[in-house]
Design an enzyme around this catalytic site. Sequence first.
Site, PDB file in Angstrom:
ATOM      1  N   ARG A 132      -5.731   5.524  -7.631  1.00  0.00           N
ATOM      2  CA  ARG A 132      -5.526   6.979  -7.651  1.00  0.00           C
ATOM      3  C   ARG A 132      -5.450   7.492  -9.087  1.00  0.00           C
ATOM      4  NH1 ARG A 132      -0.234   7.247  -4.237  1.00  0.00           N
ATOM      5  NH2 ARG A 132      -0.444   9.510  -4.612  1.00  0.00           N
ATOM      6  N   LEU A 138       0.855  -1.175   0.000  1.00  0.00           N
ATOM      7  CA  LEU A 138       0.000   0.000   0.000  1.00  0.00           C
ATOM      8  C   LEU A 138       0.898   1.234   0.000  1.00  0.00           C
ATOM      9  CD1 LEU A 138      -2.630  -0.975   2.746  1.00  0.00           C
ATOM     10  CD2 LEU A 138      -2.837  -1.246   0.273  1.00  0.00           C
ATOM     11  N   ASP A 139       0.443   2.292  -0.654  1.00  0.00           N
ATOM     12  CA  ASP A 139       1.212   3.528  -0.641  1.00  0.00           C
ATOM     13  C   ASP A 139       1.311   4.062   0.785  1.00  0.00           C
ATOM     14  OD1 ASP A 139       1.430   3.450  -3.432  1.00  0.00           O
ATOM     15  OD2 ASP A 139      -0.489   4.478  -3.670  1.00  0.00           O
ATOM     16  N   LYS A 140       2.294   4.928   1.012  1.00  0.00           N
ATOM     17  CA  LYS A 140       2.517   5.489   2.347  1.00  0.00           C
ATOM     18  C   LYS A 140       1.249   6.111   2.918  1.00  0.00           C
ATOM     19  CE  LYS A 140       5.188   9.029   4.801  1.00  0.00           C
ATOM     20  NZ  LYS A 140       6.243  10.076   4.694  1.00  0.00           N
TER      21      LYS A 140
END
Length: 303
Positions: free
Chosen positions: A239, A136-138
Site C-alpha cells: 500500500r 494481512l491487514d484487516k
Amino acid sequence: MRDVIPAALADERVDRVVAMVAGVSRREAAELIAAGAVRLDGGAVTAGSTRVREGADIVIDVERLAPEPPLLADASVPVVVVYADDDVIVVDKPEGVVVHPGSGRSSPTLVHGLLARFPELADVGEAARPGIVHRLDKGTSGLMVVARTQHAYSSLVAQLAERTAGRVYLALVWGAPSSVVGVVDAPIGRSTRDRTRMAVRPEGKAARTRYEVLRTFHRPVPTALVECHLETGRTHQIRVHLAAIGHPVLGDAQYRGDRGAINVARPMLHAARLAITHPTTGERLEFTSALPPDMQSLIDSLE
C-alpha cells in the site's frame, strides 16, 4: 531454553533472535534481555542491539516473563482452511477480519477462530498471536500460512526472513504505472505525522516490491490491475509503495486511495499466491486464491 545460532540468523540483532527462537514479541525479548535472562556463549546479554554469530550458544530463560492471559476460542469467527497437516495451516482470510489482538483490540480476531478449530496453536509462537508468522491487514483478503508446531513456527519465520517464502498480491490501483514491470525499492518507517500510518523514509527499514501491470482500464477512470511480489515484508508495504509511485490502491483511505469516481468499502488488495517450503518434508508447497467477489465484480465493471 537453549539453542545454537544457525547460519540464517548470523549477524542478526540478539533481541530479534530471542523473539524468533523463543516465540515472544520484540517487547518481551527486550524485557528478557533487561532482566539478564539471555546469555550468549555463557555471558549475559546487556543490549538488544548485540549481533550474534553463527554457532553461538544462546540460553533464554523464558520463565522470567510474566504469563500472558490465555486467549479464548471463538467459533463464530470465519476461518476458511485451504490446507492443513500436522505442521502448517493455510487459510484464506476474508476481508474485514483482524488477524490477531493488538492496538486495543482483543476480539474477535482470526486467531480466536483458529483456536476454536486448532486448540494446540495456543502453545505455538507468541502468546498474543499463537501460530501467526505473518499477517494481512484487516481490509486485505487472501492467503496466510499459520504454524501448527513450534518447529514449523521457527522454520516459517526463517523462510520469511531469508525471503524464500513466496507471496504474490493482486491490487487494483488508480492510474497505470508508466512501466509495465518495475521495482519499488524504498525504505519504510512509521510516519512522523500519524503513528497509525507508514511512510517511505530514508531512515526506515529496507523494503522492496516487484510489480507487473496485468491489465489497464480507462472507464470510468484510468485504473490498473497490478501483480505485486513481496521481497520484504514491512507493515503496509504494498500500500505504501504503490502510493509512493502515484498509484494508490483503490479504496485505501489511509494512503490516498479513496476517491469519489469509484467507491469501494475496503482496499482492493488480495493475497493471491503463497509458496513455502514444508518445515518437515522440505517439499515446496504452492497455493492460489481466486479474487473475492467484490474485487472481481469491480474488475468486471471496468472498461
